[in-house]
Design an enzyme around this catalytic site. Structure first.
Site, PDB file in Angstrom:
ATOM      1  N   GLU A  25      17.952 -52.526  48.368  1.00 37.61           N
ATOM      2  CA  GLU A  25      17.381 -51.445  47.567  1.00 37.61           C
ATOM      3  C   GLU A  25      16.538 -50.497  48.408  1.00 37.61           C
ATOM      4  OE1 GLU A  25      14.469 -54.930  47.220  1.00 37.61           O
ATOM      5  OE2 GLU A  25      16.605 -54.589  47.502  1.00 37.61           O
ATOM      6  N   ASP A  45      22.853 -51.354  40.141  1.00 35.71           N
ATOM      7  CA  ASP A  45      23.637 -50.428  40.945  1.00 35.71           C
ATOM      8  C   ASP A  45      23.424 -48.991  40.487  1.00 35.71           C
ATOM      9  OD1 ASP A  45      24.611 -52.544  42.387  1.00 35.71           O
ATOM     10  OD2 ASP A  45      26.575 -52.608  41.407  1.00 35.71           O
ATOM     11  N   ASP A 101      11.578 -48.158  49.061  1.00 37.56           N
ATOM     12  CA  ASP A 101      12.027 -49.429  48.470  1.00 37.56           C
ATOM     13  C   ASP A 101      11.775 -49.373  46.966  1.00 37.56           C
ATOM     14  OD1 ASP A 101      12.729 -52.487  49.226  1.00 37.56           O
ATOM     15  OD2 ASP A 101      11.276 -52.423  47.562  1.00 37.56           O
ATOM     16  N   ASN A 136      17.561 -56.389  38.244  1.00 36.51           N
ATOM     17  CA  ASN A 136      18.861 -57.061  38.249  1.00 36.51           C
ATOM     18  C   ASN A 136      18.870 -58.259  37.315  1.00 36.51           C
ATOM     19  OD1 ASN A 136      20.392 -55.472  39.984  1.00 36.51           O
ATOM     20  ND2 ASN A 136      19.642 -56.488  41.829  1.00 36.51           N
TER      21      ASN A 136
END
Length: 507
Positions: A420, A394, A377, A385
């Site tokens: 993620e 991304d 993770d 973000n």
């Protein structure tokens, strides 16, 4: 001169007898053997009776041998009509219909000395008996030519519809029939003062030579009523028509191109056997009706369909082989199949494929080999973000997926678990080794900065490791890895922790 003509008649008759016998022996191989042997048997009687008529010591005996010619003529006409009917794809004519005229002819000839309707008068000539035909003679001639004309029309119509290789059989049969037909027309209708000489039986030698050559040169005598309604030359598929013995009767342009590709030295294929032209691992497939996919030597993939075309009597008239180059189609199919199991953003496997692989690997681990997974993770991904934007987020996921894919072994699997999170499946690896490998990936990730419009971004991840070694299921394995992952996050992130218990397969 007379004895030379006798020798020619006798030689032609004997050759016709031999040809008729050899052809008749093939009656189980082709339905055309019997009518063709009947033609040559009639020609043999015609020739031998003509020879006997020339050497007969009396006019009466010469006339008897002259009458004996006509049953042979009837056999030639009946055999010709039988052959043309069958070869053009129709059912054989009924024997009763064919025998009516010959039987009436024999009856008229046998009684002609009393009624003189066949021969009005006769006299001795240089080459046998010179006769003045009567009305029964002309009825016989008219009947014979009508029957032959009908048969010729049937052959020409069938030849126009036939595939290319089969046209050759029709063409050579007609060529062989032309010589004696012309000779008979000259003898019957043209007054050339030949003093009783009949050219027809002599010219059957030409017929025998032509038909023998066509049979031996690979121009099949099999009946193949196949038309271009069945074999469409405009198809992009390769279409090949083979006779019952595997010889090529016709190929369309696509088939010519395909055969040249698999066998560049093959050359022209019409008349050759399939085994002489096709690639060796293609040859066994035409034995039965089937559809199969075959890979060529250079990686091409072909879809083959084999169809047996049946004649009216249920026998195999020919085999149609349709081949399509599906190399590009197979590539696209494989690509679509791969896309269906891949994550659209990162290119690694998706969750559905992960579940399928874990289930298969868990059952395979029943033999005692360990199975471990690493659940990864990205640390503080929401903050990435929020600060740098989703495009940068991304890019972080794409870069991490690329690093993981480039670091695993063949047989390992990298999948996007969700958001993620990633899962790496490591068959044959215990938990400790998996943790060591995961730690090397963690260090590589931390040492690889991501350039953004707001400056350099350093990314780390946390991971949980679990091993399947006792009773359990893939879902339990994922749960244990997930618990270890969140313990790593609560412990400060950017670290690898191993699950506290192990599992093995339950059933």
């Amino acid at each position: 001169m007379r004895m030379a003509i006798v020798a020619l008649y006798a030689g032609a008759g004997l050759i016709a007898v031999v040809y008729a016998a050899l052809t008749y022996r093939r009656r189980s191989e082709t339905p055309l053997a019997v009518p063709l042997s009947l033609v040559m048997a009639g020609a043999a009687e015609w020739s031998l009776a003509s020879a006997c008529s020339l050497v007969a010591p009396t006019l009466g005996l010469a006339l008897g041998f002259n009458y004996a010619i006509f049953p042979g003529v009837a056999m030639v006409v009946a055999g010709f009509f039988w052959h043309t009917t069958v070869s053009s794809g129709h059912r054989p004519p009924r024997p009763a219909l064919i025998l009516i005229e010959p039987l009436l002819l024999v009856a008229v000839i046998a009684t002609d000395p009393w009624h003189h309707t066949f021969y009005r008068q006769l006299e001795a000539g240089t080459f046998g008996v010179i006769v003045q035909p009567g009305p029964a003679y002309w009825v016989h001639v008219l009947y014979g030519y009508v029957l032959m004309a009908v048969g010729t029309v049937l052959v020409i119509r069938a030849m126009r519809r036939a595939v290319r290789g089969q046209r050759r059989m029709y063409r050579w049969f007609l060529v062989g029939a032309i010589a004696p037909t012309v000779g008979n027309l000259v003898t019957v209708f043209i007054d050339v003062d030949m003093q009783g000489l009949d050219l027809t039986p002599l010219l059957f030698l030409v017929s025998g030579v032509v038909w023998w050559w066509s049979d031996r040169s690979g121009v099949t005598s099999e009946r193949v009523p196949v038309t271009y309604a069945q074999v469409i030359s405009a198809l992009s598929d390769a279409v090949m028509v083979l006779d019952p013995h595997g010889r090529f009767l016709d190929v369309n342009p696509a088939a010519t191109k395909l055969l040249a590709a698999v066998n560049p030295a093959g050359g022209a294929v019409i008349g050759k056997r399939w085994q002489e032209v096709a690639d060796p691992h293609f040859t066994a497939m035409i034995a039965g009706t089937s559809q199969t996919t075959i890979s060529g030597a250079s990686g091409e993939v072909y879809d083959f369909r084999v169809v047996k075309i049946e004649a009216a009597d249920g026998s195999c008239a020919c085999t149609v082989v349709v081949a399509r180059d599906i190399t590009e189609l197979e590539r696209l199919r494989a690509e679509l199949t791969e896309q269906a199991v891949r994550d659209g953003l990162t290119g690694v496997y998706n969750r559905r494929q992960l579940d399928a692989v874990l289930k298969a690997q868990a059952h395979a681990a029943a033999d005692g080999h360990p199975l471990s997974i690493v659940m990864i993770d990205v640390d503080c991904f929401k903050a990435v973000n929020d600060r740098y934007g989703h495009a940068v987020g991304d890019q972080v996921l794409v870069d991490l997926a690329r690093q993981l894919t480039g670091s695993v072994r063949e047989g390992d699997m990298v999948a996007r678990y969700g958001g993620e999170e990633f899962v790496v499946v490591l068959p044959g690896v215990d938990a400790q080794t998996a943790a060591e490998r995961a730690d090397s990936w963690r260090r590589q990730c931390a040492a690889t900065p991501v350039d953004t419009p707001l400056g350099t971004l350093n990314v780390t991840f946390s991971a949980g490791v679990a091993q399947l070694a006792a009773t359990g299921s893939p879902d339990d394995l994922l749960r244990l890895a997930d618990e270890a992952l969140y313990r790593a996050k609560r412990a400060g992130r950017n670290q690898i922790l191993v699950a506290e218990s192990t599992l093995s397969i339950t059933g």
